[in-house]
Design a protein around this motif. Sequence first.
Motif, mmCIF file in Angstrom:
data_model
loop_
_atom_site.group_PDB
_atom_site.id
_atom_site.type_symbol
_atom_site.label_atom_id
_atom_site.label_comp_id
_atom_site.label_asym_id
_atom_site.label_seq_id
_atom_site.Cartn_x
_atom_site.Cartn_y
_atom_site.Cartn_z
ATOM 1 N N ALA A 8 -30.360 -39.515 49.269
ATOM 2 C CA ALA A 8 -28.984 -39.049 49.440
ATOM 3 C C ALA A 8 -28.874 -37.894 50.425
ATOM 4 C CB ALA A 8 -28.394 -38.633 48.097
ATOM 5 N N ALA A 9 -29.999 -37.254 50.746
ATOM 6 C CA ALA A 9 -29.971 -36.103 51.650
ATOM 7 C C ALA A 9 -30.150 -36.495 53.112
ATOM 8 C CB ALA A 9 -31.062 -35.102 51.265
ATOM 9 N N ILE A 10 -30.404 -37.767 53.385
ATOM 10 C CA ILE A 10 -30.576 -38.213 54.769
ATOM 11 C C ILE A 10 -29.231 -38.128 55.479
ATOM 12 C CG2 ILE A 10 -31.179 -40.163 56.249
ATOM 13 C CD1 ILE A 10 -33.098 -41.084 54.074
ATOM 14 N N VAL A 11 -29.214 -37.456 56.596
ATOM 15 C CA VAL A 11 -27.979 -37.250 57.355
ATOM 16 C C VAL A 11 -27.786 -38.396 58.349
ATOM 17 C CG1 VAL A 11 -26.718 -35.709 58.907
ATOM 18 C CG2 VAL A 11 -28.233 -34.759 57.153
ATOM 19 N N GLY A 12 -26.597 -39.007 58.327
ATOM 20 C CA GLY A 12 -26.322 -40.086 59.271
ATOM 21 C C GLY A 12 -27.160 -41.321 58.987
ATOM 22 N N GLN A 13 -27.447 -42.094 60.047
ATOM 23 C CA GLN A 13 -28.227 -43.341 59.961
ATOM 24 C C GLN A 13 -27.679 -44.247 58.861
ATOM 25 O OE1 GLN A 13 -29.651 -43.462 62.501
ATOM 26 N NE2 GLN A 13 -31.011 -41.773 62.999
ATOM 27 N N ASP A 14 -26.363 -44.381 58.813
ATOM 28 C CA ASP A 14 -25.712 -45.122 57.735
ATOM 29 C C ASP A 14 -26.100 -46.593 57.717
ATOM 30 O OD1 ASP A 14 -24.412 -42.827 56.879
ATOM 31 O OD2 ASP A 14 -22.660 -43.176 58.151
ATOM 32 N N GLN A 15 -26.237 -47.202 58.890
ATOM 33 C CA GLN A 15 -26.586 -48.623 58.915
ATOM 34 C C GLN A 15 -27.994 -48.858 58.386
ATOM 35 O OE1 GLN A 15 -25.810 -50.425 62.796
ATOM 36 N NE2 GLN A 15 -23.942 -51.273 61.929
ATOM 37 N N MET A 16 -28.927 -47.968 58.713
ATOM 38 C CA MET A 16 -30.280 -48.102 58.206
ATOM 39 C C MET A 16 -30.299 -47.965 56.689
ATOM 40 S SD MET A 16 -33.771 -46.050 59.252
ATOM 41 C CE MET A 16 -33.070 -44.415 58.995
ATOM 42 N N LYS A 17 -29.587 -46.992 56.166
ATOM 43 C CA LYS A 17 -29.540 -46.802 54.715
ATOM 44 C C LYS A 17 -28.873 -47.991 54.031
ATOM 45 C CE LYS A 17 -27.628 -42.675 54.963
ATOM 46 N NZ LYS A 17 -27.064 -41.365 54.546
ATOM 47 N N LEU A 18 -27.829 -48.529 54.656
ATOM 48 C CA LEU A 18 -27.153 -49.689 54.075
ATOM 49 C C LEU A 18 -28.080 -50.901 54.053
ATOM 50 C CD1 LEU A 18 -24.625 -51.120 53.025
ATOM 51 C CD2 LEU A 18 -23.953 -51.524 55.406
ATOM 52 N N PHE A 233 -30.021 -32.643 45.160
ATOM 53 C CA PHE A 233 -29.459 -33.970 45.418
ATOM 54 C C PHE A 233 -29.738 -34.947 44.274
ATOM 55 C CE2 PHE A 233 -29.778 -32.013 49.553
ATOM 56 C CZ PHE A 233 -28.614 -32.424 50.190
ATOM 57 N N GLU A 234 -30.112 -34.427 43.121
ATOM 58 C CA GLU A 234 -30.469 -35.298 41.997
ATOM 59 C C GLU A 234 -29.282 -36.152 41.556
ATOM 60 O OE1 GLU A 234 -32.502 -35.022 37.549
ATOM 61 O OE2 GLU A 234 -32.203 -33.212 38.758
ATOM 62 N N ALA A 235 -28.114 -35.560 41.452
ATOM 63 C CA ALA A 235 -26.941 -36.315 41.004
ATOM 64 C C ALA A 235 -26.582 -37.421 41.989
ATOM 65 C CB ALA A 235 -25.756 -35.370 40.801
ATOM 66 N N GLU A 236 -26.646 -37.111 43.291
ATOM 67 C CA GLU A 236 -26.318 -38.119 44.298
ATOM 68 C C GLU A 236 -27.358 -39.227 44.323
ATOM 69 O OE1 GLU A 236 -24.936 -36.496 48.172
ATOM 70 O OE2 GLU A 236 -25.103 -34.552 47.165
ATOM 71 N N ASN A 237 -28.626 -38.874 44.143
ATOM 72 C CA ASN A 237 -29.665 -39.902 44.072
ATOM 73 C C ASN A 237 -29.472 -40.786 42.847
ATOM 74 O OD1 ASN A 237 -31.160 -39.646 46.384
ATOM 75 N ND2 ASN A 237 -32.935 -38.700 45.439
ATOM 76 N N ASP A 238 -29.076 -40.176 41.730
ATOM 77 C CA ASP A 238 -28.804 -40.952 40.512
ATOM 78 C C ASP A 238 -27.674 -41.945 40.752
ATOM 79 O OD1 ASP A 238 -30.793 -39.661 39.115
ATOM 80 O OD2 ASP A 238 -29.453 -38.252 38.097
ATOM 81 N N ALA A 239 -26.676 -41.516 41.537
ATOM 82 C CA ALA A 239 -25.556 -42.411 41.837
ATOM 83 C C ALA A 239 -26.020 -43.601 42.682
ATOM 84 C CB ALA A 239 -24.460 -41.643 42.561
ATOM 85 N N VAL A 240 -26.904 -43.349 43.633
ATOM 86 C CA VAL A 240 -27.463 -44.437 44.456
ATOM 87 C C VAL A 240 -28.246 -45.402 43.572
ATOM 88 C CG1 VAL A 240 -29.085 -45.006 46.300
ATOM 89 C CG2 VAL A 240 -27.555 -43.034 46.546
ATOM 90 N N ARG A 241 -29.078 -44.848 42.696
ATOM 91 C CA ARG A 241 -29.874 -45.690 41.786
ATOM 92 C C ARG A 241 -28.961 -46.534 40.897
ATOM 93 N NH1 ARG A 241 -32.041 -41.893 39.246
ATOM 94 N NH2 ARG A 241 -33.879 -41.687 40.588
ATOM 95 N N GLY A 242 -27.940 -45.908 40.352
ATOM 96 C CA GLY A 242 -27.026 -46.634 39.473
ATOM 97 C C GLY A 242 -26.296 -47.747 40.207
ATOM 98 N N ALA A 243 -25.897 -47.490 41.456
ATOM 99 C CA ALA A 243 -25.190 -48.509 42.225
ATOM 100 C C ALA A 243 -26.087 -49.707 42.514
ATOM 101 C CB ALA A 243 -24.679 -47.906 43.533
ATOM 102 N N ILE A 244 -27.357 -49.456 42.851
ATOM 103 C CA ILE A 244 -28.290 -50.552 43.144
ATOM 104 C C ILE A 244 -28.581 -51.365 41.885
ATOM 105 C CG2 ILE A 244 -30.667 -51.075 43.815
ATOM 106 C CD1 ILE A 244 -30.484 -48.772 45.817
ATOM 107 N N LEU A 245 -28.802 -50.686 40.763
ATOM 108 C CA LEU A 245 -29.079 -51.403 39.515
ATOM 109 C C LEU A 245 -27.876 -52.219 39.070
ATOM 110 C CD1 LEU A 245 -31.072 -48.720 37.474
ATOM 111 C CD2 LEU A 245 -31.952 -50.724 38.663
ATOM 112 N N ALA A 246 -26.677 -51.642 39.192
ATOM 113 C CA ALA A 246 -25.464 -52.374 38.813
ATOM 114 C C ALA A 246 -25.267 -53.582 39.725
ATOM 115 C CB ALA A 246 -24.257 -51.445 38.888
ATOM 116 N N ALA A 247 -25.571 -53.413 41.014
ATOM 117 C CA ALA A 247 -25.431 -54.526 41.955
ATOM 118 C C ALA A 247 -26.408 -55.647 41.632
ATOM 119 C CB ALA A 247 -25.643 -54.020 43.381
ATOM 120 N N ARG A 248 -27.610 -55.307 41.230
ATOM 121 C CA ARG A 248 -28.583 -56.340 40.850
ATOM 122 C C ARG A 248 -28.073 -57.149 39.661
ATOM 123 N NH1 ARG A 248 -34.362 -53.014 40.939
ATOM 124 N NH2 ARG A 248 -34.651 -52.983 43.219
ATOM 125 N N GLU A 249 -27.477 -56.478 38.697
ATOM 126 C CA GLU A 249 -26.942 -57.163 37.526
ATOM 127 C C GLU A 249 -25.750 -58.042 37.905
ATOM 128 O OE1 GLU A 249 -28.027 -57.174 34.394
ATOM 129 O OE2 GLU A 249 -29.750 -55.900 34.881
#
Length: 339
Positions: A8-18, A233-249
Amino acid sequence: MRLAFPFAAIVGQDQMKLALSIAAVDPAIGGVLVFGDRGTGKSTAVRALAAVLPEIEAASCPYRCDPARPDEACETCRGKPKSRRGKARVPVPVVDLPLGATEDRIAGSLDLERALSAGEKRFEPGLLARANRGFLYIDEINLLEDHLVDLLLDVAASGENVVEREGLSVRHPARFVLVGSGNPEEGELRPQLLDRFGLSVEVKTPTDLATRIEVVKRRDAFERDPAGFTARFEAENDAVRGAILAARERLANVAVPDETLEKAAQLSIRLGTDGLRGELTLMRAARALAALQGGAEVGWPHLAELAPLALSHRLRRDPLDEAGSATRVTRAVGELAAA
């Protein structure tokens, strides 16, 4: 264990992260190719995403077999009674494949020390075994020898590594997200290799002054106090993790209407891509994106957003068109939307 830079702390590079997030939701998409300047956070992003993902439950074998998929288990796990198959939770592996690695180092080989000392033929697992259920990262992939590229593509496609040499006959699971990076100035990839990657991203050094300053500040803060910076950035990383897990389901229940498939096919025809892998990948990636966004079905906006990532590396060169491949895809998307 050394902490990874927070995703979550990576600045920019949105397409790579996506692209990496989509590959984490659906590994069947076929991996991610990242081309661009050195020092733009390519390897950092891969390790950061793996650190965000939850630990996996793995069998106590060299391949970390998935206990939930006994049909894909290695010979070691299959030979044990179910009650004796130990398991534990382990981090998602990220394995670097160095350019100088031999085929034996990658695929595995005979354990020579055991053979000489005990006269016993035993398999020594390679990098593919270590990467099972994780990420295999290859920097400067455009410089990798052709026969190693062929080996990796075969294993990535089948999800299984087969070793037949020196009197050994071994099969083991090798399912991983293949991530390759490189600098186009140092050589191009073969078209066969380009086509086998699901998504491709071009990253560039940021030219915005504020962005460059923020990147340097965050990297410096992380190196000075990794634990403290990660906690920020723990809370933001948790949000990323939750979004990926929810998407898998949610992924299996995301619908892909026929009109959306028709649009994907029309776009591929307009661009002149070879084969059907382009629209198949585009459809899968769009479905993963819809799942990440909480949608129930795939629509044109999902296709339009991901078309440059799924199709730009599959285009033939057009000597009459000086525009880059991503620009050509974006232009075709606009023309199809206006039609």
